[in-house]
Design a protein around this motif. Structure first.
Motif, PDB file in Angstrom:
ATOM      1  N   MET A 168      42.180  45.510  29.654  1.00 16.43           N
ATOM      2  CA  MET A 168      42.719  45.073  30.472  1.00 16.43           C
ATOM      3  C   MET A 168      41.902  44.932  31.992  1.00 16.43           C
ATOM      4  O   MET A 168      41.691  44.080  32.599  1.00 16.43           O
ATOM      5  N   LEU A 169      41.289  46.285  32.200  1.00 17.95           N
ATOM      6  CA  LEU A 169      40.654  46.474  33.303  1.00 17.95           C
ATOM      7  C   LEU A 169      38.932  45.955  33.241  1.00 17.95           C
ATOM      8  O   LEU A 169      38.562  45.367  34.045  1.00 17.95           O
ATOM      9  N   TYR A 170      38.580  46.035  32.177  1.00 18.82           N
ATOM     10  CA  TYR A 170      37.098  45.646  31.683  1.00 18.82           C
ATOM     11  C   TYR A 170      36.603  44.658  31.161  1.00 18.82           C
ATOM     12  O   TYR A 170      35.335  44.099  31.171  1.00 18.82           O
ATOM     13  N   VAL A 171      37.518  44.163  30.244  1.00 19.69           N
ATOM     14  CA  VAL A 171      37.395  42.750  29.739  1.00 19.69           C
ATOM     15  C   VAL A 171      38.225  41.702  30.107  1.00 19.69           C
ATOM     16  O   VAL A 171      37.247  40.572  30.594  1.00 19.69           O
ATOM     17  N   LEU A 172      39.282  41.982  30.333  1.00 19.00           N
ATOM     18  CA  LEU A 172      40.112  40.597  30.872  1.00 19.00           C
ATOM     19  C   LEU A 172      39.786  40.310  32.261  1.00 19.00           C
ATOM     20  O   LEU A 172      40.089  39.284  32.930  1.00 19.00           O
ATOM     21  N   ASN A 173      39.392  41.515  33.153  1.00 18.31           N
ATOM     22  CA  ASN A 173      39.197  41.429  34.419  1.00 18.31           C
ATOM     23  C   ASN A 173      37.678  41.454  34.930  1.00 18.31           C
ATOM     24  O   ASN A 173      37.436  42.088  36.097  1.00 18.31           O
TER      25      ASN A 173
END
Length: 490
Positions: free
Chosen positions: A30-35
């Motif tokens: 959620m934090l480092y791939v999608l965003n």
């Protein structure tokens, strides 16, 4: 020569870091791939905060490995841990009741393993885990444990003045009782319904592809192809073959290298191909034996045998205290007597009386009453659900009545119950730590009672049989009061 304190293998660090990453995989994606590359301030704050947390976890894992030390001294495991707040723990090897070894794929890659000593204590203090150690070190620890057990037996059987050698080698030879054949694996793959596990895997893959690709065109093409009967036939055959192959492979991975063996003192269970596990239990620590049969297993004449131990049996998912779950009934009964010569299983048991059936049919079902009231107030149009539920409840009660059995056989007691799945419980009087006999008002009217046994286990094992005759309940109570004749102190 006294050994120096040792640490676990350094690969304990990446092993624990892998568990940290697995436990936080959702947040990482959620934090480092999608965003990735986001310009949102709050998201950047979350990314930095979570990164700090991960760095702290890495440091704590390294410190935990560095400060955790163990050594065996005078037949006792001494463990120290902690940097600022030191923790000291001692566990006598004589208190160890079960030994469990597990070798996951990670361990195999680096010729490592995991070893756990299980005691009869409750809570976190009930086990002594060595999560990442070399195969050589695991053998050494098991050897130390075996030596202590051999010395204990020699002291009990020999005189106190008899000199006991310092280095004692175990001379007991193992007897292999069971290894599965190809036919056993095939039978297990269908009985366990493992091929059905393919359905959620396919659904997950489809949903994942749908997130990245437009599946509407593929669905339209598929619908066109399925209009042809021979394509439908080939597709169905292909799906069935894939499902069966998946079930056989998954069953082989879990049960393919199964082995049940024993020696004079212990029972040994090994299983697994990729994820191997080994479990041993002292025969004298076996509190009871439980034979369970699901509806499918009863139809195929199969059974599952569990050894109920005074100590913990490790991870429940590993089913370490379970003998091969797909034994034929005859083989299961025979194997119990082979492995535990002091146990004897009787096929012929006493049935419940007809009075018991009357009580079960008259006993109110509060679940049905509450469900019926809820349907009446919220959805009266589905009144038939109440009728179906009532028929189902009484059908299960009748099946349970027909399957229920009991028997007192000298120092042994056998209790069987269950509707769709049956359970036959066998234990010795000396292993029962508590009994209970109770009678409800309805049972008093028909001269019946309920009996219950309690055995040491983790958690404590309760076995109850309802609606036996009051005469048998009195005989059961008298039988237990005579336990001082052969009680064992552990």
């Amino acid at each position: 020569m006294e050994e120096h304190a040792k640490r676990l293998h350094p690969f304990k660090i990446p092993f624990e870091l892998g568990k940290v990453m697995k436990g936080n995989l959702f947040f990482i994606i959620m934090l480092y791939v999608l965003n990735f590359g986001t310009e949102k301030t709050y998201m950047k704050v979350l990314q930095i905060g979570f990164l700090v947390y991960l760095v702290w976890r890495v440091i704590s894992v390294i410190l935990q490995w560095y400060t955790y030390k163990y050594q065996i001294k005078e037949g006792t495991v001494h463990i120290t841990s902690g940097l600022i707040s030191k923790s000291f723990r001692t566990v006598p090897l004589l208190k160890v009741q079960n030994v469990q070894r597990r070798t996951t794929l990670f361990h195999k890659l680096f010729n490592l393993t995991s070893l756990t000593f299980e005691t009869g204590m409750t809570g976190d203090q009930g086990s002594v885990p060595f999560e990442v150690i070399s195969q050589k070190e695991a053998k050494r620890l098991e050897h130390e444990f075996s030596i202590k057990q051999e010395l204990s037996v020699m002291k009990d059987e020999g005189s106190e003045e008899e000199e006991i050698p310092e280095n004692v080698e175990s001379v007991s030879e193992k007897t292999i009782h069971f290894t599965p054949t190809k036919q056993d694996v095939l039978k297990a793959s269908f009985t366990s319904l493992s091929f059905l596990a393919l359905i959620p895997i396919v659904a997950t893959i489809y949903n994942t592809l749908d997130d990245f690709f437009n599946m509407e065109d593929a669905e339209g093409l598929l619908a066109t192809l399925l209009d042809t009967w021979w394509i439908v036939t080939i597709t169905l055959i292909g799906i069935i073959c894939i499902a069966v192959a998946f079930g056989i492979i998954s069953t082989f991975v879990k049960y393919g290298k199964y082995e049940i063996s024993s020696d004079h003192e212990r029972v040994y269970i090994k299983k697994g191909v990729l994820d191997e596990s080994a479990f041993s239990i002292q025969k004298e620590k076996v509190q009871a034996v439980e034979i369970t049969q699901s509806l499918i297993k009863r139809m195929l004449g199969l059974a599952e045998v569990k050894l109920i131990s005074a100590g913990s049996t490790g991870d429940k998912e590993l089913e370490t205290n379970t003998l091969y779950p797909f034994l034929s009934v005859d083989r299961a009964y025979a194997m119990i007597e082979e492995i535990l010569p002091t146990y004897k299983v009787e096929r012929s048991m006493e049935l419940l009386s007809k009075q018991a059936l009357k009580v079960r049919m008259l006993r109110p079902s509060f679940f049905w009453i509450f469900t019926t009231v809820a349907i009446y107030y919220f959805k009266p149009a589905i009144w038939y659900v109440s009728v179906i539920l009532l028929v189902l409840i009484y059908t299960l009660r009748i099946l349970d009545y027909k399957n229920s059995r009991y028997l007192l056989n000298n120092e042994f007691i056998q209790l069987k119950s269950g509707s769709l799945e049956t359970s036959l419980f066998i234990t010795k009087r000396s292993k029962v730590i508590q009994i209970e006999v109770e009678r409800s008002k309805l049972q008093k009217l028909f001269g019946l009672a309920s009996i219950e046994t309690v055995n040491r286990s983790k958690p404590v094992h309760h076995t109850k049989l309802q609606d036996v005759s009051v005469e048998y309940a009195e005989e059961f109570y008298t039988w237990y009061t005579c336990r001082t004749q052969n009680i064992q102190v552990e």
